[in-house]
Design an enzyme around this catalytic site. Structure first.
Site, PDB file in Angstrom:
ATOM      1  N   SER A   1      17.790   0.854 -25.098  1.00  0.00           N
ATOM      2  CA  SER A   1      17.810   2.254 -24.205  1.00  0.00           C
ATOM      3  C   SER A   1      17.348   1.983 -22.919  1.00  0.00           C
ATOM      4  O   SER A   1      17.574   3.200 -22.090  1.00  0.00           O
ATOM      5  CB  SER A   1      16.592   3.089 -25.068  1.00  0.00           C
ATOM      6  OG  SER A   1      15.258   2.596 -24.937  1.00  0.00           O
TER       7      SER A   1
ATOM      8  N   SER B   1      15.271  -2.897 -26.686  1.00  0.00           N
ATOM      9  CA  SER B   1      15.479  -2.063 -25.255  1.00  0.00           C
ATOM     10  C   SER B   1      15.354  -2.773 -24.011  1.00  0.00           C
ATOM     11  O   SER B   1      15.955  -2.187 -23.095  1.00  0.00           O
ATOM     12  CB  SER B   1      15.049  -0.888 -25.416  1.00  0.00           C
ATOM     13  OG  SER B   1      15.387  -0.092 -26.625  1.00  0.00           O
TER      14      SER B   1
ATOM     15  N   LYS C   1      11.937   3.077 -15.847  1.00  0.00           N
ATOM     16  CA  LYS C   1      12.546   4.090 -16.580  1.00  0.00           C
ATOM     17  C   LYS C   1      11.713   5.325 -16.792  1.00  0.00           C
ATOM     18  O   LYS C   1      10.454   5.381 -16.743  1.00  0.00           O
ATOM     19  CB  LYS C   1      12.320   3.259 -18.194  1.00  0.00           C
ATOM     20  CG  LYS C   1      13.080   3.872 -19.388  1.00  0.00           C
ATOM     21  CD  LYS C   1      12.755   2.795 -20.421  1.00  0.00           C
ATOM     22  CE  LYS C   1      13.624   3.146 -21.582  1.00  0.00           C
ATOM     23  NZ  LYS C   1      13.515   2.294 -22.718  1.00  0.00           N
TER      24      LYS C   1
END
Length: 486
Positions: free
Chosen positions: A154, A178, A79
């Site tokens: 996310s 997330s 990420k």
């Protein structure tokens, strides 16, 4: 040749000499290039290719016999809020569009120590604020199971890249769901570890008392292998737990007979889609057939979780994001002509709408007139939520339930209604508030062939048991073997 999708399969192939890490990495990039225009999982990957191939060559020289690093030659994507030395880290924000870190995050050092190869940086909601990956400054990510739907957020890029079989594993971060929510939406395995199990050093901060990095994979066993690599005590993060002496995969394959599983009545509410409820009910029946005891319990304060979370998380975000001021690093407005304008214009132009919304909520919650009414009260209710979980774990080994209230929704379907987006976190945020581990695993599909996720949640430091139970369910079903068509 066709390369294995899973870490276990890749490691067996490398050890048996069926292919080399260099061949594997070249194949990975070919797969990304063939599918990325549809999925849009990544923010950057081309600039990592040379370093990835060099790392693969090094892995091949070390070899794959006993004693080799535990993830030697295994490709992993991360990420883009996790710092990577010499490679752009943006947190999907205009504010950090050109930021190049001078050091690696702890988890990146751990991956490299384990021999893993970083493939690229994955798309996300800006500063990890969002549940659909539509808040990215760069582009939205698409769900591989239905390209018109969101992959969740996310960590949407982290989920989509694994579901699309671009890479066998990724790292996400979980502040209020997330990792688990996008894992549920895309039919993969996602672990939100115990708070402090994995260092936050080198991770762009959102809410420091809630953030936790975790692995996203196709199988439960793969997930345990990645967590084993990234977990550990870090002198640069005072919240990390002591080094773990257990092997997270050690109980995989053991019987779950006699295990006590709690199934909260709040997870049967009308707020949860009937198809999701039915899938979790079927899972409860499976556990009973395997000899586990599944009983109804109550989490009475969970209904306040969303309210508490958005006060505490936004308050911490408003504090953490003060460092992005247009002076030391990051975006600076070209229209700023004095100090006040540097602050105001840079932040107004550099932050997206959702980030600005949360900064304002947080700043208000911490203000002199509102602190006692909002932040202090939220902190008190957080304690009650923790106590609810602790009470259940006095009598039960773990809690089961749905990860999300529904399956993946359409792109653009909720982005204009922040309240609807926030309420979707109803089932995930209490776990972060309590700081306990939770594992999302595939539990079926709805009538639109969209994945449904099941959450297995345990007391602090119970990841080993969660993997044991998750693997037992996974191996008795074929959900994890199904692939989206791209």
């Amino acid at each position: 040749m066709n390369f294995p999708d899973t870490i276990k399969g890749i490691q067996e192939g490398l050890a048996n000499g069926q292919f080399t890490a260099v061949e594997l990495i070249n194949s990975i990039y070919q797969r990304i290039e063939a599918t990325e225009s549809q999925v849009k999982s990544f923010i950057h990957y081309e600039n990592h290719k040379q370093a990835a191939l060099e790392a693969a060559s090094k892995a091949d020289k070390i070899g794959y016999a006993d004693g080799a690093p535990q993830l030697n030659g295994v490709p992993v994507a991360v990420k883009d809020n996790i710092l990577t030395k010499g490679f752009t880290t943006t947190a999907a924000s205009k504010m950090l569009e050109n930021f190049v870190p001078t050091y690696d995050a702890f988890v990146i050092k751990q991956l490299k120590k384990a021999g893993a190869i970083v493939i690229g940086k994955l798309n996300m909601d800006e500063f990890a604020m969002g549940g659909s990956t539509e808040n990215s400054y760069f582009h939205p990510t698409h769900n591989p199971w239905d390209l018109e739907r969101v992959p969740g957020g996310s960590s949407g890029g982290s989920a989509a890249t694994v579901a699309a079989r671009q890479v066998p594993a990724s790292l996400g971060s979980d502040t209020g769901g997330s990792i688990r929510q996008p894992a549920s939406y895309t039919g993969i395995v996602g672990m939100k570890p115990t708070y402090g199990r994995v260092s936050r050093h080198g991770v762009v901060a959102f809410a420091s008392s809630l953030d936790q990095v975790g692995p996203m994979t196709l199988t439960v066993e793969d997930n345990a292998r990645v967590l084993q690599a990234i977990a550990g005590h870090d002198l640069n993060d005072a919240t990390t737990l002591p080094n773990c002496n257990e092997t997270f995969a050690s109980k995989i394959g053991e019987s779950i007979k006699g295990m006590k599983i709690a199934y909260p009545k709040e997870y049967h509410s009308d707020a949860i889609n009937p198809e999701v409820r039915q899938a979790i009910d079927r899972a409860a029946d499976f556990f009973r057939k395997e000899g586990a005891i599944v009983e109804e319990v109550s989490l009475p304060h969970s209904e306040y979780g969303v309210n508490v979370y958005y006060i505490i998380a936004s308050a911490e975000a408003s504090s953490n994001l003060q460092r992005f001021d247009g002076i030391r690093y990051g975006y600076r407005s070209t229209e700023a002509h004095n100090l006040d304008e540097i602050y105001t214009k840079s932040r107004n132009e550099g932050f997206g709408e959702e980030v600005k919304r949360r900064i304002m909520i947080g700043s208000y919650s911490l203000s002199a007139g509102a602190y006692d009414v909002f932040f202090k009260k939220a902190a008190q209710v957080r304690t009650l939520i923790k106590q609810d979980f602790a009470k259940i774990f006095e009598d039960y080994d773990l809690i089961m339930g749905p990860v999300t209230t529904s399956t993946a929704f359409k792109l653009g379907g909720r982005i204009t209604d922040p309240l609807e987006m926030y309420v979707a976190d109803l089932l995930t945020v209490p776990i972060n508030l309590a700081g306990i581990p939770s594992l999302s695993i595939p539990a079926g599909f709805d009538n639109n062939r969209l994945p449904i996720g099941m959450a297995l949640t345990g007391p602090s430091s119970s990841e080993t048991i969660l993997y044991q139970v998750g693997h037992a369910f996974e191996q008795a079903h074929d959900f994890y073997q199904k692939k989206p068509e791209l």
